[in-house]
Motif scaffolding. Structure first.
Motif, mmCIF file in Angstrom:
data_model
loop_
_atom_site.group_PDB
_atom_site.id
_atom_site.type_symbol
_atom_site.label_atom_id
_atom_site.label_comp_id
_atom_site.label_asym_id
_atom_site.label_seq_id
_atom_site.Cartn_x
_atom_site.Cartn_y
_atom_site.Cartn_z
ATOM 1 N N LEU A 137 30.445 41.963 -72.133
ATOM 2 C CA LEU A 137 29.984 43.208 -72.273
ATOM 3 C C LEU A 137 29.127 43.593 -71.359
ATOM 4 O O LEU A 137 29.047 44.525 -70.509
ATOM 5 C CB LEU A 137 29.435 43.571 -73.111
ATOM 6 N N ASN B 110 39.658 46.214 -69.399
ATOM 7 C CA ASN B 110 39.318 44.950 -68.945
ATOM 8 C C ASN B 110 41.087 45.411 -68.180
ATOM 9 O O ASN B 110 40.707 45.366 -67.011
ATOM 10 C CB ASN B 110 39.038 44.391 -68.766
ATOM 11 N N TYR C 70 36.121 45.378 -74.697
ATOM 12 C CA TYR C 70 36.354 45.224 -73.286
ATOM 13 C C TYR C 70 37.179 44.945 -73.053
ATOM 14 O O TYR C 70 38.384 45.139 -71.372
ATOM 15 C CB TYR C 70 34.718 44.193 -73.289
ATOM 16 N N TRP D 67 28.339 51.306 -71.573
ATOM 17 C CA TRP D 67 28.730 49.616 -72.142
ATOM 18 C C TRP D 67 27.775 48.911 -72.759
ATOM 19 O O TRP D 67 27.498 47.957 -73.553
ATOM 20 C CB TRP D 67 29.525 48.803 -70.470
ATOM 21 N N HIS E 21 30.373 43.110 -67.628
ATOM 22 C CA HIS E 21 31.026 43.757 -67.453
ATOM 23 C C HIS E 21 30.341 45.729 -66.654
ATOM 24 O O HIS E 21 30.583 46.273 -66.199
ATOM 25 C CB HIS E 21 32.356 44.348 -68.364
#
Length: 506
Positions: A27, A231, A227, A42, A30
């Motif tokens: 996380l 993604n 996530y 995030w 990202h």
């Protein structure tokens, strides 16, 4: 680690800590790739996952501790330790992630380590035991330093771009949590005040640990699922953007090539028109200049002048017709793209249309040393005759100009309620990869692109759209060295319409 621990719960706490740390690493990394506004969400998700992982690891490990004395928990302070873990993680991760500098990473790591320490020792205060507690200050200070250093190292690893950065951040953060807890527990000593030999705490504590672990795992899984979904969506968007970029690049290249071809196509007839118009303008002067002294212009001179004028005028008309065809193709394609095409459907005989085209193209066929044949069933078509003729002109013209065929056939037949028109040649054919692209605007097959006859590359694109406007389609079959066949299927309701009209008249 004290010897009086339930190793099953210790292992459970370690597994939860490792899994949570891995999710946190994913996380956080990202979030670093997002824009500042998106990154806030995030980082907050990372902080919540971090706080829950830290707290649950600590609480399950505390439940694993089995001293020889009755224990209980102050649930107010226990809940406060959870709030401290989440709040401290949020502040530390935001500072490190938003500013992304070495000094802010250190500050964020120190705050994150202090939040782990504050959570742990708040939880220890909430841990009530019937005994005298002793603290080893060396282990206590070491546990806090260990948490701060390893948390800072974890954030540094998370910001790196190498392929092992995620694994290194996971390991560092997990060691920060586990290391602080068990180093802190090494500083904790209890001397029971009651003489209860072999005391064991209730089995409900084990159940409570399992419930907490399960709840934490579901929450952490939720973060991981978010996530993965985001993604995957991002990767799909990247693929779509790349496809759009490639299509735009291909379209741009095709249009550039088209403009190059178009400039040549327009320049050629315009040069012819201007050249012969210039000849016509000076024709009288050239004729007079050829006369001998005192020679008068006679009938022979007028006849020669007329022949030259007719010849030049014919070439101007031919070039003008070519130029008009190019302009009409451009206007047709533009109107089709704007969905402003209108069909004027009427009844007409398919055989008459093919015979008309045969007569029109006989001259070009002889010039190309090709035999032009037609095969037609006797039936009526209900469609836009002009547009059907335009489709066949494009197909037949391409076959004559580009295929190097010795035989070209046009067919018209009824297949059920469909009017099928075919143009087939025995020419050079096309490779498989060209069949997928020849109906695109501004695109020509390799053989067409190299032909001296040129072309705008719009004919087949226009024909495809005209067939679609009739709710029909065009298909192509071809093999290199064998030939090509274009098939136009147009839904034909002529027979049904005649029946309806007859019933209406009756």
């Amino acid at each position: 680690m004290h010897s009086d621990h339930d190793m099953t719960l210790v292992l459970l706490a370690a597994l939860l800590c490792a899994f949570g740390s891995w999710v946190i690493a994913n996380l956080y990394r990202h979030g670093l790739k997002q824009t500042p506004r998106q990154a806030l969400l995030w980082y907050f998700l990372t902080a919540v996952t971090s706080g829950i992982t830290i707290w649950c690891t600590h609480f399950i490990a505390m439940l694993a501790y089995q001293p020889d004395a009755p224990v209980s928990f102050d649930f107010g302070l226990t809940f406060a330790s959870l709030v401290i873990a989440i709040t401290g993680s949020t502040v530390g991760i935001l500072i490190a992630g938003m500013f992304r500098k070495r000094v802010t990473t250190v500050i964020g790591g120190v705050i994150l380590g202090l939040s782990i320490s504050a959570m742990h020792y708040t939880g220890m205060i909430a841990y009530r035991i019937e005994g005298i507690i002793h603290w080893d200050k060396t282990y206590l200070v070491a546990s806090v330093l260990l948490a701060m250093v390893l948390s800072t190292v974890a954030l540094f690893f998370g910001a790196q771009g190498d392929k092992y950065a995620r694994s290194k951040m996971t390991a560092s953060f997990a060691l920060a949590i586990v290391g602080l807890h068990f180093t802190g527990m090494a500083a904790f000593h209890v001397t029971p005040t009651t003489l209860i030999g072999g005391h064991s705490n209730p089995d409900e504590y084990r159940l409570l640990a399992l419930v907490i672990a399960g709840t934490a795992a579901m929450i952490v899984m939720g973060g991981l699922f978010t996530y993965f979904i985001e993604n995957r969506t991002r990767l799909e968007n990247i693929v779509e953007l790349r496809q759009a970029r490639d299509e735009a690049r291909d379209a741009s290249r095709a249009k550039s090539e088209f403009m190059s071809v178009l400039s040549h196509e327009l320049r050629t007839p315009l040069t012819i028109i201007n050249g012969y118009a210039s000849f016509l303008t000076n024709l009288k002067g050239h004729t007079i200049a050829k006369l001998k002294p005192n020679e008068q212009i006679s009938k022979v001179h007028f006849e020669e002048l007329g022949d030259q004028t007719e010849r030049y005028g014919g070439r101007i008309k031919s070039a003008g017709d070519h130029l008009l065809t190019i302009i009409n193709e451009l206007l047709d394609y533009t109107s089709i793209e704007l969905n402003s095409i209108k069909l004027n459907k009427t009844f007409f005989q398919a055989g008459e249309l093919l015979a008309e085209l045969e007569e029109q193209f006989q001259g070009l066929a002889k010039e190309k040393q090709a035999v032009l044949e037609i095969e037609c069933d006797d039936f009526d078509v209900f469609a836009d005759r002009g547009r059907c003729k335009q489709i066949l002109i494009n197909l037949l013209g391409n076959a004559l100009k580009f295929s190097s065929a010795s035989s070209i056939r046009m067919r018209a037949k009824r297949v059920g309620d469909t009017c099928r028109l075919e143009v087939e040649d025995n020419g050079c054919g096309m490779p498989e990869e060209d069949l997928q692209r020849i109906f695109q605007a501004f695109i020509q097959a390799e053989s067409a692109a190299k032909s001296a006859d040129g072309g705008t590359g719009l004919g087949l694109a226009i024909s495809k759209k005209l067939a679609a406007a009739h709710e029909g389609d065009i298909q192509v079959e071809s093999a290199v060295g064998v030939g090509t066949k274009f098939t136009v299927d147009l839904p034909d309701c002529a027979s049904e319409i005649r029946v309806e009209n007859a019933l209406a008249a009756a």
